[in-house]
Design a protein around this motif. Structure first.
Motif, short mmCIF file in Angstrom:
data_model
loop_
_atom_site.label_atom_id
_atom_site.label_comp_id
_atom_site.label_asym_id
_atom_site.label_seq_id
_atom_site.Cartn_x
_atom_site.Cartn_y
_atom_site.Cartn_z
N UNK A 116 66.69 -6.67 95.53
CA UNK A 116 66.97 -7.98 96.13
C UNK A 116 68.10 -7.56 97.48
N UNK A 117 69.22 -7.08 96.94
CA UNK A 117 70.43 -6.64 97.76
C UNK A 117 69.86 -5.87 98.76
N UNK A 121 69.99 -6.54 102.80
CA UNK A 121 70.57 -5.51 103.90
C UNK A 121 69.89 -5.10 104.87
N UNK A 122 68.47 -4.95 104.67
CA UNK A 122 67.50 -4.45 105.45
C UNK A 122 67.25 -5.54 106.37
N UNK A 123 67.22 -6.74 105.90
CA UNK A 123 66.56 -7.90 106.88
C UNK A 123 67.87 -8.22 107.79
N UNK A 124 68.95 -8.01 107.46
CA UNK A 124 70.27 -8.15 108.04
C UNK A 124 70.18 -7.33 109.50
N UNK A 126 67.55 -5.71 110.50
CA UNK A 126 66.54 -6.26 111.30
C UNK A 126 67.09 -7.19 112.37
N UNK A 127 67.65 -8.13 111.96
CA UNK A 127 68.18 -9.43 112.57
C UNK A 127 68.98 -8.77 113.77
N UNK A 128 69.96 -8.11 113.28
CA UNK A 128 70.93 -7.68 114.36
C UNK A 128 70.21 -6.71 115.48
N UNK A 129 69.32 -5.80 115.34
CA UNK A 129 68.68 -5.08 116.16
C UNK A 129 67.76 -5.83 116.89
N UNK A 130 67.30 -7.07 116.22
CA UNK A 130 66.36 -7.77 117.31
C UNK A 130 67.00 -8.61 118.39
N UNK A 131 68.28 -9.03 117.98
CA UNK A 131 69.26 -9.57 118.60
C UNK A 131 69.83 -9.04 119.94
N UNK A 132 69.84 -7.49 120.01
CA UNK A 132 70.11 -6.70 120.70
C UNK A 132 69.25 -6.60 121.96
#
Length: 132
Positions: A116-117, A121-124, A126-132
């Motif tokens: 789960x951890x 971490x992978x989801x975070x 992905x979020x950061x790469x999607x925001x860029x």
């Protein structure tokens, strides 16, 4: 308490008591010889005063040696106390058994928690790469 540590601690305490008694006797003797030095000086007996001063010096040196030995004993006792508190390996086995009992009860699964951890971490990422 480990029998060897107990025996060594007992010897240290015994030695410490003897040294404390010697130190007390040295302090008393130092007082006596200090008075003798003063008495010889007031009576004009320089040679006798010198001999008494030498005795005071010897007593003082022995007193310092006893104090140093007492400090060493205190350090050795401290080391033995720490060694006695150190885990002996049984704690690890108990912790593993406790963890296994938690796993079996379904309360905690460390492998699932780790997965789960990693997913969070992978989801975070992905979020950061999607925001860029």
């Amino acid at each position: 308490m480990d029998p060897l540590i107990h025996a060594e601690m007992a010897l240290l305490v015994q030695r410490e008591k003897k040294l404390e008694q010697e130190k007390a006797a040295l302090l008393e003797e130092m007082s006596v010889w200090g008075r003798r030095v003063e008495l010889a000086k007031t009576r004009g007996m320089a040679e006798l005063a010198q001999e008494a001063s030498e005795r005071v010096k010897q007593i003082s040196e022995r007193g310092r040696a006893v104090s140093l030995e007492l400090e060493v004993i205190e350090m050795e006792k401290s080391i033995l106390r720490k060694e006695n508190r150190r885990p002996d390996g049984k704690e690890v086995a108990r912790a593993e058994a406790l963890l296994e009992s938690f796993r079996q009860s379904g309360l905690v699964d460390p492998e699932e928690a780790s997965l789960e951890r990693e997913l969070r971490e992978l989801a975070e990422v992905d979020k950061r790469s999607g925001e860029e």
